[in-house]
Design a protein around this motif. Structure first.
Motif, short mmCIF file in Angstrom:
data_model
loop_
_atom_site.label_atom_id
_atom_site.label_comp_id
_atom_site.label_asym_id
_atom_site.label_seq_id
_atom_site.Cartn_x
_atom_site.Cartn_y
_atom_site.Cartn_z
N ALA A 206 1.46 12.06 8.14
CA ALA A 206 0.16 12.65 7.80
C ALA A 206 -0.95 12.05 8.65
O ALA A 206 -1.85 12.76 9.10
N VAL A 207 -0.90 10.74 8.88
CA VAL A 207 -1.89 10.07 9.72
C VAL A 207 -1.86 10.64 11.13
O VAL A 207 -2.90 10.94 11.73
N ALA A 208 -0.67 10.81 11.67
CA ALA A 208 -0.53 11.36 13.02
C ALA A 208 -1.05 12.79 13.09
O ALA A 208 -1.71 13.18 14.07
N GLN A 209 -0.79 13.59 12.07
CA GLN A 209 -1.26 14.97 12.05
C GLN A 209 -2.78 15.05 11.98
O GLN A 209 -3.40 15.91 12.62
N THR A 210 -3.39 14.14 11.22
CA THR A 210 -4.85 14.12 11.12
C THR A 210 -5.48 13.85 12.48
O THR A 210 -6.43 14.53 12.90
N ASN A 211 -4.96 12.85 13.19
CA ASN A 211 -5.49 12.54 14.52
C ASN A 211 -5.26 13.68 15.51
O ASN A 211 -6.11 13.95 16.36
N HIS B 214 0.83 -1.20 0.00
CA HIS B 214 0.00 0.00 0.00
C HIS B 214 0.87 1.25 0.00
O HIS B 214 0.62 2.20 -0.76
N LEU B 215 1.87 1.27 0.85
CA LEU B 215 2.71 2.46 0.97
C LEU B 215 3.54 2.67 -0.29
O LEU B 215 3.81 3.81 -0.68
N GLU B 216 3.92 1.57 -0.91
CA GLU B 216 4.66 1.68 -2.16
C GLU B 216 3.82 2.35 -3.23
O GLU B 216 4.33 3.08 -4.09
N LEU B 217 2.50 2.12 -3.18
CA LEU B 217 1.60 2.74 -4.15
C LEU B 217 1.62 4.26 -4.02
O LEU B 217 1.57 4.99 -5.02
N CYS B 218 1.70 4.77 -2.79
CA CYS B 218 1.77 6.22 -2.58
C CYS B 218 3.02 6.79 -3.25
O CYS B 218 2.98 7.90 -3.81
N GLU B 219 4.10 6.05 -3.18
CA GLU B 219 5.35 6.53 -3.78
C GLU B 219 5.32 6.38 -5.29
O GLU B 219 5.75 7.28 -6.03
N GLN B 220 4.78 5.25 -5.78
CA GLN B 220 4.75 5.02 -7.23
C GLN B 220 3.86 6.02 -7.94
O GLN B 220 4.18 6.49 -9.04
N LEU C 261 5.30 10.06 -2.89
CA LEU C 261 5.27 10.35 -1.46
C LEU C 261 5.97 9.24 -0.68
O LEU C 261 5.55 8.08 -0.76
N PRO C 262 6.99 9.56 0.10
CA PRO C 262 7.71 8.52 0.86
C PRO C 262 6.87 7.97 2.01
O PRO C 262 5.93 8.63 2.50
N THR C 263 7.22 6.79 2.45
CA THR C 263 6.49 6.12 3.53
C THR C 263 6.44 6.98 4.78
O THR C 263 5.40 7.07 5.45
#
Length: 512
Positions: free
Chosen positions: A419-424, A401-407, A411-413
């Motif tokens: 970003a998840v931490a900032q949202t919470n 899944h994380l590789e898809l963000c980069e591909q 966006l690096p892992t």
């Protein structure tokens, strides 16, 4: 500006039927299919005299960057209005928020909040989310544009729409605005009240995943539990049969040769299964199929319920040897793909990546690229199966899944986790601290573990519907609805009554 989206609507629908079938997009296509089925079956979309007159789509000009006053660019946001029950200018306004997909006239005509509107004399407005459906800004979906896609931008649109539509429809300043939303839009509804309590009087947040999470392994834990729950047609035998079916799929994948080729044909994989990543795509799609049967269990338009899926996997004789569950899974794939008009259950990883990289809205259907961007930059929500209790493949899915963000986006892992931490941190996760918000969930729905299922305080309350699936309370009512669902909807109505009493008391205090 208002007519340009219609030029590519036909292509959009074509891609909806034949587009990418990655695991995440399969669930989104399933949701779109159910939504369209419920709207078309309930709104009388025919030429008969009894057919319901659908409201016309309207367009609201919104700033592309609401956080930069010097940026004059704008886009058209689509919305619908149902005023047939609006009793007076100071009556309530029910604002139905769109989420990560297209919205339609059914948002103001069927289900909640439309079913509640006659009781309260409410004006009902449905607002499509920016960058989804036909509310896509001119310029496409490249990274320069997508930086204007986030939940914070969507909330700014809610504020702008709230102010503009109040003026347009001459809504009284004393009218209470109630936000409704389901799934991600349910989170937006709760956050709209949290961040703008002076504009949004209260919110009903259905199946709202408030806690962002990178590794969403809890999803499949709920799926496992639901597959063994007799109340919805599950059993221990069904859970065992599910595991047996997936074990047989993996055995045939490992065997290679003729066994793998037969598997490809039988389970609807487009392209070769020789590459490891393509085999993972097939296994992920099969997991999404089973997860979708649980997530949307019992809903009109869902091709598979838990009861039907278990019937296929276990069979009449309850045989859990390898061939029987596998053939049941094969039959489930056929039912699923036929119902959704899918050419294949899974595509190659390379093809999925290529389609996600397409930036022109003319050839990209139901918002896959946009939602992937939001998961990479805000939410995560990556469903994995790496714990022993998971009945599916034990593949290490999170790195994929994380590789898809980069591909797709570069966006690096590390940025996704941040970003998840900032949202919470920004919204407060499962303890947002909002007032006058009602959280509604079903305990069959895998997403309820990220929501609020118990009262957080006297004005931050929750309803958990036994055997309820994802956003089931928002679906149109039908005679076969369970007593627990009827009770849940009644509790929602009672909460509205309490809120409107508070609104009147507040008006009296202001007048005095």
């Amino acid at each position: 500006m208002g007519v340009w989206p219609s030029r590519w609507l036909g292509l959009l629908l074509l891609v909806f039927l034949w587009g990418s079938s990655s695991p995440a997009s399969l669930l989104r296509r399933l949701r779109e299919h159910i939504q369209q089925f419920q709207e078309s079956s309930g709104l009388g979309l025919s030429l008969s005299p009894e057919a319901v007159a659908l409201p016309k789509e309207k367009w609201l000009e919104q700033p592309l960057d609401p956080f930069n006053a010097s940026d004059g660019r704008s886009f058209l946001q689509r919305y619908w209005v149902n005023d047939q029950y609006w009793a007076s200018q100071d009556g309530p306004v029910f604002l139905h928020l769109g989420g990560e997909g297209s919205l339609g006239p059914g948002s103001v005509m069927r289900g909640h909040p439309a079913a509640l509107a006659p009781t309260w004399g409410a004006l009902v407005i449905g607002l499509e989310h920016r960058f989804y459906g036909l509310s896509i800004p001119p310029g496409g979906l490249d990274m320069a544009q997508l930086r204007f896609l986030s939940s914070r931008h969507a909330l700014a649109d809610v504020v702008s729409a709230r102010l503009a539509l109040s003026r347009l429809f001459n809504v009284s300043s004393s009218s209470p605005w109630i936000c409704f939303g389901g799934s991600y839009a349910g989170s937006l509804a709760a956050w709209a009240r949290l961040k703008f309590p002076h504009l949004i009087f209260a919110s009903v947040a259905s199946s709202a995943p408030l806690r962002a999470v990178l590794d969403f392994s809890e999803y499949n834990e709920v799926v496992s539990r639901s597959l063994s729950t007799p109340a919805i047609g599950g059993s221990r035998e069904c859970l065992a049969a599910t595991s047996a079916a997936f074990a047989e799929v993996e055995r045939r994948l490992r065997a290679g040769g003729a066994a793998r080729a037969a598997l490809r044909a039988e389970l609807g994989a487009c392209g070769s299964l020789d590459a490891v990543e393509d085999r993972a795509e097939l296994l992920g799609a099969l997991q999404a199929l089973v997860g979708g049967a649980v997530q949307y269990d019992g809903q009109a338009g869902a091709p598979l319920s838990v009861r039907r899926l278990c019937g296929l996997l276990v069979g009449a004789g309850g045989n859990c040897s390898r061939p029987a569950p596998y053939h049941g899974l094969r039959r489930a794939v056929q039912v699923f793909t036929h119902s959704l008009g899918q050419r294949c259950l899974s595509f190659s990883r390379a093809e999925a990546v290529a389609q996600l990289r397409v930036t022109e809205p003319q050839v990209f259907g139901v918002g896959d690229r946009q939602w992937l961007y939001q998961t990479c930059t805000e939410f995560g929500f990556y469903v994995t199966c790496e714990v022993p209790r998971c009945p599916f493949s034990q593949l290490p899915a999170l790195p994929s899944h994380l590789e898809l963000c980069e591909q797709v986006f570069g966006l690096p892992t590390s940025s996704v986790a941040q970003a998840v931490a900032q949202t919470n941190s920004y919204y407060g996760g499962q303890t947002p601290g909002a007032t006058q918000v009602l959280f509604v969930n079903g305990d069959t729905d895998p997403w309820h573990v990220l929501s609020v299922t118990g009262n957080l305080g006297p004005s931050e309350t929750a309803i958990l519907i036994p055997s309820g699936s994802h956003c089931l309370d928002m679906a149109p009512e039908k005679p076969s609805d369970s007593p627990s669902l009827h009770q849940g909807r009644q509790n929602i109505s009672q909460q509205l009554q309490t809120w409107f009493r508070l609104a009147k008391e507040s008006q009296v205090r202001v007048a005095v």
